[in-house]
Design an enzyme around this catalytic site. Structure first.
Site, mmCIF file in Angstrom:
data_model
loop_
_atom_site.group_PDB
_atom_site.id
_atom_site.type_symbol
_atom_site.label_atom_id
_atom_site.label_comp_id
_atom_site.label_asym_id
_atom_site.label_seq_id
_atom_site.Cartn_x
_atom_site.Cartn_y
_atom_site.Cartn_z
ATOM 1 N N SER A 98 36.608 43.334 37.708
ATOM 2 C CA SER A 98 35.471 43.821 36.844
ATOM 3 C C SER A 98 35.223 42.860 35.816
ATOM 4 O O SER A 98 36.267 42.626 34.961
ATOM 5 C CB SER A 98 35.682 44.957 36.482
ATOM 6 O OG SER A 98 35.820 46.101 37.633
ATOM 7 N N LYS A 173 28.987 47.672 38.534
ATOM 8 C CA LYS A 173 30.291 48.203 37.933
ATOM 9 C C LYS A 173 30.053 48.618 36.779
ATOM 10 O O LYS A 173 30.556 49.471 36.138
ATOM 11 C CB LYS A 173 31.328 47.110 38.497
ATOM 12 C CG LYS A 173 32.615 47.794 37.923
ATOM 13 C CD LYS A 173 33.136 48.824 38.232
ATOM 14 C CE LYS A 173 34.413 49.268 37.567
ATOM 15 N NZ LYS A 173 35.527 48.610 37.700
ATOM 16 N N LYS A 241 37.131 46.401 27.351
ATOM 17 C CA LYS A 241 36.611 44.931 27.877
ATOM 18 C C LYS A 241 35.434 45.440 28.888
ATOM 19 O O LYS A 241 34.146 44.726 28.653
ATOM 20 C CB LYS A 241 37.645 44.527 28.712
ATOM 21 C CG LYS A 241 37.127 43.282 29.449
ATOM 22 C CD LYS A 241 36.699 43.451 30.930
ATOM 23 C CE LYS A 241 37.886 43.843 31.901
ATOM 24 N NZ LYS A 241 37.441 44.252 33.217
#
Length: 294
Positions: A98, A173, A241
């Site tokens: 990701s 995502k 993140k």
């Protein structure tokens, strides 16, 4: 591409089980991880451990990646000992990591210039999804490459959807991580609220799960919060993140995410106060700190 020679780079909490499933599906898998110890489950399942990225990639028809962040993917692909330097023309690269959509698009363009094929295929489902081959996989890239990679995706995922050109998988995502973080935070606040009134917490979550408040988050994370057990399935540091990716991409697109911005700060706070290594259900601890409750 029924049976493939696959190099799998990154054999951690997610990548390790995924590589093992590919072996069980009949593929010849060679794995590499910076910590060699993490390659042992793959070797035990019948795969092979390589001592370098170059050794893993040489002879591979497919190169799969599952590493933590954009910089890690860039290093694996573009480093001196990286995938781009050693993959044969026509090799299909599948990035399950990701990362930032803009970085994905740049890497896909560079792959194309080198005669390589590239799919961004981030996953959702956490450690349980990886271990049970039940991941949701959102794939960006060429439709023909997506079709060719079908047997690989089927070996590790349950819901697999081609969502558009390069970078689209990462964009979807990012949206997934926004929704998940908001749901976890709402569940955490509900748990603290219910406890404050002495309600039977397990009974309350059972009935809430049967109504409109029910969700995969409640089903999978409710028990963590009831038991105050936060063994990582997906670490807060990684979700921190991902929320950075969401907020940055939203700003670039001129999109306002009021709730997303708040949740991003709450995740950042949890990470900054030492909870980064815990499962993201430990957002509960942040609500407890704000509420002055144990």
């Amino acid at each position: 591409m029924d049976v493939s020679a696959i190099a799998f780079i990154g054999l951690g909490i997610m990548g390790g089980p995924m590589a093992v499933h590919l072996v069980k599906a009949g593929h010849a898998v060679t794995g590499y991880n910076r910590t060699p110890e993490k390659a042992k489950p793959l070797a035990a399942a019948g795969g092979r451990a390589a001592e370098s990225i170059a050794a893993a990639v040489t002879g591979a028809e497919v190169v799969a990646l599952m590493v933590p962040d954009s910089a890690d993917v860039q290093d694996v692909l573009t480093g001196e000992d990286g995938v781009f330097a050693h993959a044969a023309p026509g090799t299909l690269i599948i990035d399950f990591s990701s990362i930032r959509p803009d970085v994905t698009r740049e890497l896909a363009e560079e792959a194309g210039r080198r005669g390589l094929r590239y799919l961004d295929a981030p996953v959702s489902g956490g450690e349980a999804g990886a271990r049970n081959a039940a991941l949701s996989i959102m794939v960006g890239g060429d439709a023909a490459d997506f079709e060719a990679a079908g047997p690989i995706f089927d070996a590790v995922g349950k819901t697999v959807v081609h969502v558009g050109p390069s970078g689209s998988g990462q964009t979807v995502k990012a949206a997934n991580q926004l929704i998940v973080a908001a749901n976890i935070e709402a569940l955490a606040e509900a748990v603290v609220f219910l406890r404050a009134y002495g309600v039977d917490l397990e009974a309350a979550l059972e009935v809430l799960g049967g109504g409109l408040a029910g969700s995969a988050v409640l089903t999978q994370k409710g028990a963590n919060m009831v038991g105050h057990s936060f063994e990582p399935g997906f670490r807060i540091a990684l979700h921190h993140k991902d929320m950075g990716i969401v907020t940055s991409a939203a700003r670039e697109a001129g999109v306002v995410l009021p709730l997303g911005a708040l949740v991003a700060q709450l995740v950042a706070s949890a990470n900054a106060t030492g909870d980064g290594s815990l499962d993201h259900s430990a957002l509960l601890r942040g609500v407890e700190r704000l509420s002055g409750t144990p």
